[in-house]
Design an enzyme around this catalytic site. Structure first.
Site, PDB file in Angstrom:
ATOM      1  N   LYS A 157      -5.152   2.611  -2.712  1.00 47.30           N
ATOM      2  CA  LYS A 157      -4.267   2.031  -1.695  1.00 47.30           C
ATOM      3  C   LYS A 157      -5.031   1.677  -0.411  1.00 47.30           C
ATOM      4  O   LYS A 157      -4.643   0.762   0.306  1.00 47.30           O
ATOM      5  CB  LYS A 157      -3.105   2.990  -1.401  1.00 47.30           C
ATOM      6  N   SER A 193       0.873  -1.179   0.000  1.00 50.78           N
ATOM      7  CA  SER A 193       0.000   0.000   0.000  1.00 50.78           C
ATOM      8  C   SER A 193       0.907   1.225   0.000  1.00 50.78           C
ATOM      9  O   SER A 193       1.861   1.292  -0.790  1.00 50.78           O
ATOM     10  CB  SER A 193      -0.933  -0.062   1.217  1.00 50.78           C
ATOM     11  N   TYR A 202      -5.250   7.972  -6.086  1.00 52.60           N
ATOM     12  CA  TYR A 202      -4.207   7.045  -5.601  1.00 52.60           C
ATOM     13  C   TYR A 202      -4.537   6.518  -4.203  1.00 52.60           C
ATOM     14  O   TYR A 202      -4.498   5.307  -3.964  1.00 52.60           O
ATOM     15  CB  TYR A 202      -2.866   7.772  -5.607  1.00 52.60           C
TER      16      TYR A 202
HETATM   17  N1  LIG Z   1       8.107   5.064  -4.625  1.00 53.78           N
HETATM   18  C1  LIG Z   1       7.305   5.508  -3.679  1.00 53.78           C
HETATM   19  O1  LIG Z   1       7.425   6.650  -3.210  1.00 53.78           O
HETATM   20  C2  LIG Z   1       6.246   4.621  -3.124  1.00 53.78           C
HETATM   21  C3  LIG Z   1       5.738   3.555  -3.836  1.00 53.78           C
HETATM   22  N2  LIG Z   1       4.748   2.783  -3.306  1.00 53.78           N
HETATM   23  C4  LIG Z   1       4.182   1.659  -4.064  1.00 53.78           C
HETATM   24  O2  LIG Z   1       5.201   0.696  -4.271  1.00 53.78           O
HETATM   25  C5  LIG Z   1       5.008   0.022  -5.511  1.00 53.78           C
HETATM   26  C6  LIG Z   1       6.249   0.127  -6.373  1.00 53.78           C
HETATM   27  O3  LIG Z   1       6.539   1.482  -6.556  1.00 53.78           O
HETATM   28  P1  LIG Z   1       7.880   1.978  -7.272  1.00 53.78           P
HETATM   29  O4  LIG Z   1       8.960   1.042  -6.983  1.00 53.78           O
HETATM   30  O5  LIG Z   1       8.021   3.406  -6.945  1.00 53.78           O
HETATM   31  O6  LIG Z   1       7.412   1.863  -8.804  1.00 53.78           O
HETATM   32  P2  LIG Z   1       8.174   1.801 -10.213  1.00 53.78           P
HETATM   33  O7  LIG Z   1       7.371   2.638 -11.125  1.00 53.78           O
HETATM   34  O8  LIG Z   1       9.616   2.104 -10.058  1.00 53.78           O
HETATM   35  O9  LIG Z   1       7.980   0.265 -10.607  1.00 53.78           O
HETATM   36  C7  LIG Z   1       6.723  -0.218 -10.870  1.00 53.78           C
HETATM   37  C8  LIG Z   1       6.804  -1.668 -11.283  1.00 53.78           C
HETATM   38  O10 LIG Z   1       5.495  -2.175 -11.514  1.00 53.78           O
HETATM   39  C9  LIG Z   1       5.385  -2.667 -12.840  1.00 53.78           C
HETATM   40  N3  LIG Z   1       4.012  -2.442 -13.311  1.00 53.78           N
HETATM   41  C10 LIG Z   1       3.346  -1.276 -13.367  1.00 53.78           C
HETATM   42  N4  LIG Z   1       2.120  -1.445 -13.874  1.00 53.78           N
HETATM   43  C11 LIG Z   1       1.997  -2.770 -14.135  1.00 53.78           C
HETATM   44  C12 LIG Z   1       0.973  -3.581 -14.682  1.00 53.78           C
HETATM   45  N5  LIG Z   1      -0.197  -3.054 -15.065  1.00 53.78           N
HETATM   46  N6  LIG Z   1       1.181  -4.910 -14.822  1.00 53.78           N
HETATM   47  C13 LIG Z   1       2.361  -5.444 -14.454  1.00 53.78           C
HETATM   48  N7  LIG Z   1       3.358  -4.738 -13.928  1.00 53.78           N
HETATM   49  C14 LIG Z   1       3.197  -3.414 -13.778  1.00 53.78           C
HETATM   50  C15 LIG Z   1       6.446  -1.904 -13.614  1.00 53.78           C
HETATM   51  O11 LIG Z   1       6.876  -2.549 -14.794  1.00 53.78           O
HETATM   52  P3  LIG Z   1       6.197  -2.271 -16.250  1.00 53.78           P
HETATM   53  O12 LIG Z   1       5.917  -0.816 -16.321  1.00 53.78           O
HETATM   54  O13 LIG Z   1       7.176  -2.788 -17.242  1.00 53.78           O
HETATM   55  O14 LIG Z   1       4.928  -3.102 -16.246  1.00 53.78           O
HETATM   56  C16 LIG Z   1       7.558  -1.868 -12.579  1.00 53.78           C
HETATM   57  O15 LIG Z   1       8.216  -3.125 -12.522  1.00 53.78           O
HETATM   58  C17 LIG Z   1       3.764   0.679  -6.140  1.00 53.78           C
HETATM   59  O16 LIG Z   1       2.644  -0.105  -5.815  1.00 53.78           O
HETATM   60  C18 LIG Z   1       3.692   2.022  -5.445  1.00 53.78           C
HETATM   61  O17 LIG Z   1       2.390   2.524  -5.405  1.00 53.78           O
HETATM   62  C19 LIG Z   1       4.245   3.027  -2.062  1.00 53.78           C
HETATM   63  C20 LIG Z   1       4.713   4.063  -1.306  1.00 53.78           C
HETATM   64  C21 LIG Z   1       5.747   4.940  -1.774  1.00 53.78           C
HETATM   65  C1  LIG Z   2      -0.613   6.769  10.439  1.00 48.33           C
HETATM   66  C2  LIG Z   2       0.746   7.156  10.017  1.00 48.33           C
HETATM   67  C3  LIG Z   2       0.764   7.823   8.683  1.00 48.33           C
HETATM   68  C4  LIG Z   2       1.830   8.864   8.590  1.00 48.33           C
HETATM   69  C5  LIG Z   2       1.610   9.677   7.377  1.00 48.33           C
HETATM   70  C6  LIG Z   2       2.547  10.857   7.241  1.00 48.33           C
HETATM   71  C7  LIG Z   2       2.348  11.463   5.885  1.00 48.33           C
HETATM   72  C8  LIG Z   2       3.424  12.432   5.527  1.00 48.33           C
HETATM   73  C9  LIG Z   2       3.595  12.687   4.061  1.00 48.33           C
HETATM   74  C10 LIG Z   2       3.237  11.583   3.156  1.00 48.33           C
HETATM   75  C11 LIG Z   2       3.850  11.689   1.832  1.00 48.33           C
HETATM   76  C12 LIG Z   2       3.139  10.888   0.784  1.00 48.33           C
HETATM   77  C13 LIG Z   2       3.416   9.398   0.790  1.00 48.33           C
HETATM   78  C14 LIG Z   2       2.966   8.773  -0.487  1.00 48.33           C
HETATM   79  C15 LIG Z   2       4.010   7.890  -1.073  1.00 48.33           C
HETATM   80  C16 LIG Z   2       3.551   7.250  -2.332  1.00 48.33           C
HETATM   81  O1  LIG Z   2       2.840   6.282  -2.297  1.00 48.33           O
HETATM   82  C17 LIG Z   2       3.963   7.817  -3.636  1.00 48.33           C
HETATM   83  N1  LIG Z   2       5.206   8.489  -3.550  1.00 48.33           N
HETATM   84  C18 LIG Z   2       4.031   6.738  -4.671  1.00 48.33           C
HETATM   85  O2  LIG Z   2       4.805   7.065  -5.778  1.00 48.33           O
END
Ligand SMILES: NC(=O)C1=CN([C@@H]2O[C@H](COP(=O)(O)OP(=O)(O)OC[C@H]3O[C@@H](n4cnc5c(N)ncnc54)[C@H](OP(=O)(O)O)[C@@H]3O)[C@@H](O)[C@H]2O)C=CC1
Ligand SMILES: CCCCCCCCCCCCCCCC(=O)[C@@H](N)CO
Length: 273
Positions: free
Chosen positions: A165, A147, A161
Site C-alpha cells: 500500500k 491505499s 500489506y
Molecule cells: N475493507 C477495509 O478495511 C479496507 C480496504 N482497503 C482496500 O480497499 C480495496 C477494496 O477492499 P474491500 O472492499 O474490503 O475488498 P473486497 O474483498 O470486499 O473486494 C475486493 C474486490 O477486488 C476484486 N479482486 C481481488 N483480487 C483481484 C484480482 N487479482 N483481479 C481482479 N479483481 C480482484 C474482488 O473480486 P474477485 O475476487 O472476484 O476478483 C472484489 O471485487 C482493497 O484494495 C483494500 O486493500 C483499504 C483500507 C481498508
Molecule cells: C497519518 C494518519 C494515519 C492514522 C493511522 C491510525 C491507525 C489506527 C489503526 C489502523 C487500523 C488498520 C487500518 C488498515 C485497514 C486495511 O487496509 C485493512 N482492513 C484492509 O482489509
C-alpha cells in the site's frame, strides 16, 4: 474544474464487492456508465444487478469484465480496449481491486509478499498504464488509487500489506507530477477499517496485536468511504501533506511544464527545418 459524472465512463476494478461496489453505485447514482472489473463472474453479475437498481436514466449501462488485474498486462490492456469500444474512452479509473493478509513477518509465507505486491501494486499499475495515453491525449481523466491507513503507517502484522500500500502512494505521487500538465488528476484514498467481505476475510487470520490496534478506531461503512473517495476524485483539493510540499511540487511542476513546451517547440523546429 470538477469532472462531470453524468454520461462519463467510470471503470472500477474490484467493483464487484465492498468499497469498489459502493464506489460504482455512487458514480452510477450520479449518471455515470460503469465498467466493473474483477475475477469471479457470478459476483460481477450480482453486483451489476444491485447497481442497476440505482439508475437515473434508461441509457445507463453496467458492463462486467472478468479478468485478473495482476496477472498479464496484455490481458488487462485488451479488456480496457473492449470496454472503451463499448462505452467510450475512460474518464475515470478507480483502482480498488486488492486484498489483505496479516501475520507476523516470520509467519507469513514469502509467497504472500509476492501475491500482495502483485495484486495491490501491479494490479493498480496495469489498468492505469492501459488508460493513461488516451486520457493524456483527451486532456481528460481521473485515476483513483485505493491505499489504506496501513499505507501511511506501517503496522504490526502488516509487513506484506503495508508495503504494497506504500508502493501505491509512490506510484500515485510520481504519476501525478507527470500527467498534471495534461489535465489528468490522480488521487489516493487511505481508508480506515471498513465493513466489507474482504475485511471479514482478513479478520479470520489477524494476530491479536493487529486486532487490538485495529480496535482503537471504529469500523466505517463502505457507502460512507466510497462517497468520500468519489468526492475527492471529482473535486481535487489539496491534503495537508500536499500543502506542506506545495512549494516543491509547484516548482517541480513548472520544470515539467517547461520541458513539455520546450520539447513541443523543438519538434516544430525539426519539422520546419
Ligand atoms: N475493507 C477495509 O478495511 C479496507 C480496504 N482497503 C482496500 O480497499 C480495496 C477494496 O477492499 P474491500 O472492499 O474490503 O475488498 P473486497 O474483498 O470486499 O473486494 C475486493 C474486490 O477486488 C476484486 N479482486 C481481488 N483480487 C483481484 C484480482 N487479482 N483481479 C481482479 N479483481 C480482484 C474482488 O473480486 P474477485 O475476487 O472476484 O476478483 C472484489 O471485487 C482493497 O484494495 C483494500 O486493500 C483499504 C483500507 C481498508
Ligand atoms: C497519518 C494518519 C494515519 C492514522 C493511522 C491510525 C491507525 C489506527 C489503526 C489502523 C487500523 C488498520 C487500518 C488498515 C485497514 C486495511 O487496509 C485493512 N482492513 C484492509 O482489509
Amino acid at each position: 474544474k470538477p469532472l462531470a459524472l453524468p454520461g462519463a465512463h467510470v471503470v472500477v476494478t474490484g467493483g464487484s464487492s465492498g468499497i469498489g461496489k459502493c464506489i460504482a453505485i455512487e458514480c452510477y447514482k450520479q449518471g455515470a456508465f460503469i465498467t466493473l472489473v474483477a475475477r469471479n463472474e457470478e459476483k460481477l453479475l450480482q453486483a451489476k444487478k444491485e447497481i442497476e437498481k440505482h439508475s437515473i436514466n434508461d441509457k445507463q449501462v453496467v458492463l462486467c469484465i472478468s479478468v485478473d488485474v495482476s496477472q498479464d498486462y496484455s490481458q488487462v490492456e485488451n479488456v480496457i480496449k473492449q470496454a472503451q469500444e463499448k462505452l467510450g474512452p475512460v474518464d475515470m479509473l478507480v483502482n480498488c481491486a486488492g486484498m489483505s493478509l496479516s501475520g507476523k513477518f516470520e509467519d507469513l509465507e514469502v509467497s504472500t509478499f509476492e501475491r500482495l505486491m502483485s495484486v495491490n501494486y501491479l494490479g493498480s499499475v496495469y489498468p492505469s498504464r492501459a488508460v493513461i495515453t488516451t486520457m493524456k491525449e483527451r486532456r481528460v481523466g481521473r485515476i483513483v488509487f485505493v491505499s489504506s491507513q496501513a499505507g501511511q503507517l506501517g503496522l504490526f502484522g502488516f509487513t506484506a500489506y503495508s508495503s504494497s500500500k506504500f508502493a501505491i502512494r509512490g506510484l500515485a505521487e510520481a504519476l501525478q507530477m507527470e500527467v498534471k500538465p495534461y489535465n489528468v488528476y490522480v488521487t489516493v484514498a487511505y481508508p480506515p477499517d471498513t465493513d466489507t467481505p474482504g475485511f471479514a476475510e482478513e479478520n479470520k487470520t489477524k494476530p491479536l496485536e493487529t486486532r487490538l490496534i485495529s480496535e482503537t478506531t471504529s469500523v466505517c461503512k463502505p457507502e460512507q468511504v466510497a462517497k468520500q473517495i468519489v468526492k475527492d476524485a471529482i473535486v481535487v483539493t489539496m491534503g495537508l501533506f500536499r500543502t506542506i510540499a506545495l512549494f516543491y511540487l509547484g516548482s517541480f511542476d513548472s520544470i515539467v511544464r517547461r520541458c513539455m513546451m520546450q520539447r513541443a517547440r523543438s519538434e516544430i523546429a525539426d519539422k520546419t527545418a
